[in-house]
Design a protein around this motif. Structure first.
Motif, PDB file in Angstrom:
ATOM      1  N   SER A   6       0.852  -1.181   0.000  1.00 53.93           N
ATOM      2  CA  SER A   6       0.000   0.000   0.000  1.00 53.93           C
ATOM      3  C   SER A   6       0.885   1.228   0.000  1.00 53.93           C
ATOM      4  O   SER A   6       2.071   1.156   0.362  1.00 53.93           O
ATOM      5  CB  SER A   6      -0.922  -0.001   1.222  1.00 53.93           C
ATOM      6  OG  SER A   6      -1.783   1.113   1.199  1.00 53.93           O
ATOM      7  N   ASN A   7       0.312   2.353  -0.374  1.00 55.77           N
ATOM      8  CA  ASN A   7       1.034   3.619  -0.306  1.00 55.77           C
ATOM      9  C   ASN A   7       2.338   3.569  -1.109  1.00 55.77           C
ATOM     10  O   ASN A   7       3.328   4.189  -0.720  1.00 55.77           O
ATOM     11  CB  ASN A   7       1.325   3.977   1.165  1.00 55.77           C
ATOM     12  CG  ASN A   7       1.543   5.458   1.370  1.00 55.77           C
ATOM     13  OD1 ASN A   7       1.112   6.274   0.561  1.00 55.77           O
ATOM     14  ND2 ASN A   7       2.220   5.806   2.447  1.00 55.77           N
ATOM     15  N   TYR A   8       2.332   2.781  -2.239  1.00 55.03           N
ATOM     16  CA  TYR A   8       3.481   2.629  -3.131  1.00 55.03           C
ATOM     17  C   TYR A   8       4.672   1.948  -2.465  1.00 55.03           C
ATOM     18  O   TYR A   8       5.787   2.032  -2.938  1.00 55.03           O
ATOM     19  CB  TYR A   8       3.930   3.978  -3.697  1.00 55.03           C
ATOM     20  CG  TYR A   8       2.825   4.732  -4.387  1.00 55.03           C
ATOM     21  CD1 TYR A   8       2.119   4.167  -5.456  1.00 55.03           C
ATOM     22  CD2 TYR A   8       2.469   6.014  -3.969  1.00 55.03           C
ATOM     23  CE1 TYR A   8       1.100   4.859  -6.085  1.00 55.03           C
ATOM     24  CE2 TYR A   8       1.441   6.702  -4.599  1.00 55.03           C
ATOM     25  CZ  TYR A   8       0.768   6.121  -5.650  1.00 55.03           C
ATOM     26  OH  TYR A   8      -0.249   6.810  -6.271  1.00 55.03           O
ATOM     27  N   LYS A   9       4.422   1.257  -1.333  1.00 56.28           N
ATOM     28  CA  LYS A   9       5.491   0.572  -0.601  1.00 56.28           C
ATOM     29  C   LYS A   9       5.004  -0.798  -0.154  1.00 56.28           C
ATOM     30  O   LYS A   9       3.809  -1.109  -0.210  1.00 56.28           O
ATOM     31  CB  LYS A   9       5.933   1.380   0.624  1.00 56.28           C
ATOM     32  CG  LYS A   9       6.449   2.782   0.331  1.00 56.28           C
ATOM     33  CD  LYS A   9       6.827   3.489   1.616  1.00 56.28           C
ATOM     34  CE  LYS A   9       7.336   4.907   1.362  1.00 56.28           C
ATOM     35  NZ  LYS A   9       6.273   5.792   0.822  1.00 56.28           N
ATOM     36  N   MET A  10       5.964  -1.622   0.281  1.00 55.14           N
ATOM     37  CA  MET A  10       5.609  -2.867   0.952  1.00 55.14           C
ATOM     38  C   MET A  10       5.903  -2.711   2.438  1.00 55.14           C
ATOM     39  O   MET A  10       6.974  -2.227   2.825  1.00 55.14           O
ATOM     40  CB  MET A  10       6.397  -4.044   0.377  1.00 55.14           C
ATOM     41  CG  MET A  10       5.933  -5.396   0.944  1.00 55.14           C
ATOM     42  SD  MET A  10       6.927  -6.800   0.422  1.00 55.14           S
ATOM     43  CE  MET A  10       8.352  -6.613   1.495  1.00 55.14           C
ATOM     44  N   TYR A  11       4.938  -3.135   3.262  1.00 54.29           N
ATOM     45  CA  TYR A  11       5.060  -3.056   4.713  1.00 54.29           C
ATOM     46  C   TYR A  11       5.363  -4.448   5.259  1.00 54.29           C
ATOM     47  O   TYR A  11       4.737  -5.441   4.851  1.00 54.29           O
ATOM     48  CB  TYR A  11       3.774  -2.553   5.343  1.00 54.29           C
ATOM     49  CG  TYR A  11       3.472  -1.077   5.107  1.00 54.29           C
ATOM     50  CD1 TYR A  11       3.512  -0.175   6.170  1.00 54.29           C
ATOM     51  CD2 TYR A  11       3.137  -0.603   3.848  1.00 54.29           C
ATOM     52  CE1 TYR A  11       3.226   1.173   5.975  1.00 54.29           C
ATOM     53  CE2 TYR A  11       2.852   0.733   3.634  1.00 54.29           C
ATOM     54  CZ  TYR A  11       2.899   1.619   4.700  1.00 54.29           C
ATOM     55  OH  TYR A  11       2.613   2.942   4.500  1.00 54.29           O
ATOM     56  N   GLU A  12       6.312  -4.494   6.179  1.00 50.25           N
ATOM     57  CA  GLU A  12       6.552  -5.704   6.972  1.00 50.25           C
ATOM     58  C   GLU A  12       6.118  -5.393   8.403  1.00 50.25           C
ATOM     59  O   GLU A  12       6.694  -4.529   9.059  1.00 50.25           O
ATOM     60  CB  GLU A  12       8.032  -6.086   6.927  1.00 50.25           C
ATOM     61  CG  GLU A  12       8.357  -7.344   7.740  1.00 50.25           C
ATOM     62  CD  GLU A  12       9.848  -7.581   7.842  1.00 50.25           C
ATOM     63  OE1 GLU A  12      10.359  -8.417   7.075  1.00 50.25           O
ATOM     64  OE2 GLU A  12      10.500  -6.920   8.681  1.00 50.25           O
ATOM     65  N   THR A  13       5.082  -6.084   8.876  1.00 52.35           N
ATOM     66  CA  THR A  13       4.462  -5.754  10.165  1.00 52.35           C
ATOM     67  C   THR A  13       4.515  -6.951  11.100  1.00 52.35           C
ATOM     68  O   THR A  13       4.255  -8.088  10.685  1.00 52.35           O
ATOM     69  CB  THR A  13       2.997  -5.337   9.959  1.00 52.35           C
ATOM     70  OG1 THR A  13       2.940  -4.303   8.981  1.00 52.35           O
ATOM     71  CG2 THR A  13       2.395  -4.848  11.261  1.00 52.35           C
TER      72      THR A  13
END
Length: 1008
Positions: free
Chosen positions: A517-524
């Motif tokens: 999302s938001n043009y990025k990949m998140y690692e949570t």
């Protein structure tokens, strides 16, 4: 009627195709899953009515039609439709064969033709006797036996060709029977494994003894219309040596060796009446033998070991002939075009939704909870359907009341023992298929967002749902208490995704959640919700950020995480991304969805259709082409089964692919260079041993290429390279030849190869040619030029030196003249002035005399100066100005002495150009001669004449004065000067005079 023979050996090579055909035929009576690719005039055929068909030794498919001959190379058709001289005897082709020398023989109703593929020259054979003739004009069939001998059948018999004499020897065969008016023909010639020569004719089937030329006829027992005609159209031998024959409306025949007779075989469920069997082919599968029959009602498959069970299959056409190519492709000709069996007919089939839903798109394919390998739910906007893979039935599902349209707009789901927890375009819900109960859970999203559109859902290790809500954040739901928490939804916190599109979400071991999302990949972390953000590497060139940001996430076996943008694929290692596809640049399609199977296969739904690859991403299979889908076919959903089957959701239908049955492409053949054209010359089918082709400078050269590859031909890629020039590799597309022009001199090798659907490349086909240097670049011409330039430079230098010396001599003479004339005159003037100065008391007459001499000397000096200046001025080079000065001077001088002047000049004088030295000395000679005549001759008339005689200029000065004796007169300085000046310019001077007869001076010199 078109007819054609096939050898038994070729029938056995397409076993893999017939497996497809027969297994499907065993499943039901009429088989719409058996599919053929059809070629028509829209693809390049000269006519849709096709009949005779062969494959030649070079790999080309030759098809005879009712309007000419066609050659197919796997990509394009080439027509041979020239009629008459330099063409065919007729355009309706009945028979084709290739002889041992590679010539293509073409039989028509009005004669026989022999085509030389090397030169494309056609030799015609007409009715007659002797070499170059045939026994009858209508050619029924052509056949090449095991000894590579060519045979021709006509209604007059069969004829054997002798290439040493270029003649046919005819063996008459009686075809009339009891009714002389019936149509007469020998439709096929066939050699069985025992070397027997079978002839199918209009009056039964016959055996021909090639040693004795004896004919033995067989008449079968007809079921109806007895006693008229016994037309047999085709014959073949099966794997056990049984001879089968197909008739015109009399059914299928089998030869009884023991009884030495043919008998009619009944086919259950098939009426022999009005069934024309034009060709036969044999295949053996699992020790079960099958016959393929080309009939006027379509393709008929007969199980010869199971009560002769027979089933019709597509294509539904009046079929004519079989052909099996060297890649085991089955070809059939017919009245509506040319057919090729689609290689994966068994591997794939479409099943349609009920008619009322034929336009509805299947958006989701959902496995049944209790039977996920066999039963699936198909989701559309108008409801669900239940698909049973065992019986291939599709029936509507009665869904519970759904006022919010939750279940019909389902996005993603999680199945457990209670049913399906799902996201929807209109909220969140739970569906219990056992109780057919729907629970709306949309209220869990809360009032904090205006969006109810939920997208992705999965369960973590803490029994919580992670649900993405469109442009709002991630909703965390406790499955037991249904307590909720919204993550990444606080606008004040960094990393929030409010207002951003949510693209994908997956979970990996270690309590890590990944989403895009938001043009990025998140690692949570699913423990404390801390996160990291990762951006995809930026490749060279500018692209839209929407196409170069994380879009799809996919977990492959081994917990490998692959991340795709619209145009690239990366693998995430935990700290960063590694690009895995393409190797450089961007893909030539847009990636819409990415899937992984348990066996490591990677599937992609793209802007160009469905692709399959593995985690190496080296070889991609284009499923649309592999399954021969329509170009506009759009797949909206994919589902994978544990048994290897793949389901495709499309508009109004579902596709079922048995992935394990997808047939790989065989090794690709070598590319054929079918033609090389250079200048006005052309070469057909040069091989590797073809000698070096010689081309003149700047002569263009073009190469015509053919893949002769018929296996997944739409996926075949053709490449070429010119070694010795750029050495770059190019992909050849379209039907235009590869063209080169303005190549520099040198030796080149043109190479071509192809890459099949599996990514395997063929051997390289090459041909060498040399472009010779123009004569002005050859070593001998360069050497001659060097010698010429050296000599020219030497001569030019000598010329310049000569001119410089001449100029120097001219300067010296001018200086001498100035010194002699002007200096002497000035000395005289000085002497006269000194006399006036020193002689006191000089009388007035003496003073006047001295002053007169000073004035005369001054005038002579001015005149001399004027002559010199005039002579060296280049504007006075032309003859007209030279002539005008002479006339002006003579007129003034003669008028002062009252002498009549007669001045004449030729018209050519105006065009004569005189060099400085000539002009100067000629003028001075003229002036000196005229002065002498005026002063001493006592003449009353002076004649001056200028004539041009060829390249010579002749100047004559004549007076009518007293004359003198040339022998006795003293030669003063004047006469000596005349001769000296004449010698300076290489002129001839002649002086003629006698006392009392006047004087003539003639000067003759070159004009240039």
């Amino acid at each position: 009627m078109f007819v054609k023979a096939m050898a038994i050996g070729s029938h056995k090579v397409f076993l893999s195709f017939i497996i497809v055909l027969l297994m499907a035929l065993q499943a039901s009576g009429q088989h719409e899953n058996i599919r053929f690719e059809q070629y028509t005039t829209a693809h390049g055929l000269s006519d849709n009515q096709t009949g005779a068909i062969i494959q030649d030794s070079r790999g080309f498919i030759w098809i005879g039609s009712s309007h000419g001959l066609n050659r197919f190379d796997g990509r394009f058709f080439k027509e041979y439709t020239t009629l008459g001289e330099n063409g065919l005897t007729d355009l309706e082709i009945y028979a084709l064969a290739e002889d041992a020398d590679g010539f293509i023989w073409i039989g028509t109703q009005f004669g026989l033709n022999r085509l030389n593929p090397i030169t494309e020259a056609i030799v015609q054979y007409h009715v007659g006797t002797g070499p170059g003739t045939i026994p009858y004009h209508w050619c029924n069939h052509l056949y090449v036996d095991k000894h590579r001998t060519l045979w021709l059948s006509t209604e007059k018999g069969i004829a054997r060709y002798d290439k040493t004499t270029d003649s046919f020897t005819n063996f008459p065969v009686h075809l009339y029977g009891i009714e002389p008016k019936i149509n007469k023909f020998i439709s096929k010639i066939y050699e069985d494994s025992k070397g027997r020569f079978w002839l199918t004719t209009s009056y039964g089937i016959m055996l021909f003894d090639r040693q004795t030329a004896e004919v033995k006829g067989y008449i079968y027992e007809k079921n109806f219309k007895k006693g008229l005609a016994y037309p047999v159209m085709s014959v073949v031998e099966d794997c056990e040596g049984t001879i089968w024959a197909g008739t015109w409306n009399d059914g299928l025949l089998r030869f009884n060796e023991a009884a030495d007779s043919f008998e009619v075989v009944n086919l259950p469920g098939v009426s022999s009446r009005k069934l024309i069997i034009t060709d036969l082919s044999v295949v053996e599968l699992n020790r079960i033998e099958y016959l393929l029959l080309a009939t006027d009602a379509g393709l008929l498959c007969v199980n010869t070991r199971n009560g002769m069970a027979a089933n019709f299959s597509a294509p539904e056409d009046k079929l004519e002939s079989f052909c099996v190519d060297n890649q085991a492709n089955l070809w059939i000709t017919g009245s509506k075009g040319l057919y090729k069996l689609i290689q994966n007919s068994l591997a794939f089939k479409w099943l349609n939704l009920p008619d009322d839903f034929s336009r509805m798109m299947i958006y989701q394919i959902i496995p049944d909870i209790s039977n996920p390998q066999e039963v699936f739910y198909l989701s559309t906007l108008k409801g669900w359907f239940r698909y049973n893979q065992n019986d291939h039935t599709i029936v509507p599902v009665k869904l519970p009341h759904d006022p919010g349209n939750l279940i019909t707009t389902i996005n993603k789901w999680i199945a457990d023992s209670t049913g399906y927890w799902f996201t929807s375009m209109n909220g969140i819900g739970h569906y219990d298929p056992y109780a057919n109960k729907l629970t709306d859970l949309t209220h869990l999203i809360g009032e904090g967002t205006t969006y109810k559109y939920s997208e992705y859902i999965f369960t973590d290790a803490f029994n919580r749902f992670w649900i993405s809500v469109h442009r709002s954040g991630i909703l965390l739901v406790d499955r037991q208490s249904l307590n909720t928490q919204m993550l990444f939804a606080d606008r004040q916190e960094p990393g929030n995704i409010l207002g951003s599109d949510f693209r994908d979400m997956v979970m990996l071991p270690g309590n890590k959640v990944y989403f895009a999302s938001n043009y990025k990949m998140y690692e949570t972390s699913s423990l404390d919700f801390t996160f990291k953000q990762f951006e995809l590497p930026v490749s060279g060139g500018k692209t839209d950020i929407e196409k170069n940001c994380p879009d799809n996430l996919c977990v492959a076996p081994g917990n490998r995480l692959f991340v795709s943008s619209k145009l690239q694929i990366f693998e995430f290692s935990g700290t960063g991304f590694k690009k895995v596809f393409p190797v450089s640049g961007y893909a030539d399609f847009q990636i819409e969805q990415m899937y992984s199977t348990d066996k490591g296969a990677m599937w992609f739904n793209t802007s160009k259709g469905i692709y399959k690859t593995d985690t190496s991403f080296r070889h991609w299979v284009h499923i649309n082409s592999r399954l021969s889908w329509h170009e506009q076919e759009f797949v909206s959903a994919l589902a994978f089964q544990g048994n290897g089957s793949v389901l495709f959701g499309a508009r109004g239908k579902i596709g079922i692919l048995t992935d394990s049955l997808l047939m790989p492409a065989p090794l690709p053949p070598r590319v054929v260079i079918s033609r090389v054209k250079h200048g006005k010359e052309q070469v057909f089918f040069p091989d590797d041993a073809y000698p070096l082709i010689h081309l003149s400078h700047k002569q263009p050269v073009e190469f015509e290429l053919a893949t002769v590859n018929y296996y997944y031909e739409k996926e075949v890629r053709l490449f070429y390279q010119l070694v010795g020039w750029e050495n770059d590799v190019y992909e050849h597309k379209g039907n235009m030849p590869v063209f080169y022009q303005q190549l520099p001199p040198g030796t080149y090798e043109f190479r071509a190869w192809q890459r099949n659907a599996e990514g395997v490349e063929s051997q390289v086909t090459g041909i060498r040619f040399e472009i010779h240097s123009p004569f002005y670049l050859t070593w001998w011409f360069v050497l001659l030029n060097i010698l010429f330039l050296t000599t020219a430079y030497y001569l030019f230098s000598r010329y310049k030196l000569k001119k410089a010396l001449e100029l120097e001599r001219l300067r010296t003479r001018i200086a001498t003249d100035l010194h002699d004339d002007i200096g002497a005159t000035l000395s005289a003037i000085s002497l006269y002035a000194e006399t006036l100065k020193n002689q006191k008391g000089i009388s007035q007459p003496q003073q006047t005399n001295i002053l007169s001499k000073i004035g005369e000397s001054s005038r002579e000096m001015v005149s001399s100066m004027s002559d010199i200046v005039w002579a060296i001025n280049p504007v006075n080079d032309d003859g007209e100005k030279f002539m005008n000065r002479m006339r002006s001077y003579a007129a003034d001088l003669c008028q002062a002495k009252e002498i009549r002047l007669h001045f004449g000049a030729a018209e050519q004088m105006e065009k004569v150009r005189l060099p400085l030295e000539h002009r100067k000395n000629m003028y001075l000679i003229f002036k000196e001669s005229l002065n002498n005549a005026v002063k001493y001759s006592g003449a009353g008339n002076i004649y001056v004449n200028l004539q041009v005689q060829g390249n010579n200029l002749v100047m004559t000065i004549t007076d009518d004065g007293v004359g003198f004796n040339v022998e006795t007169v003293r030669k003063g300085n004047g006469l000596k000067n005349l001769h000296a000046r004449a010698e300076m310019i290489g002129a001839g001077l002649t002086l003629t005079s006698r006392p009392g007869e006047g004087t003539t001076i003639e000067l003759k010199t070159k004009t240039s």
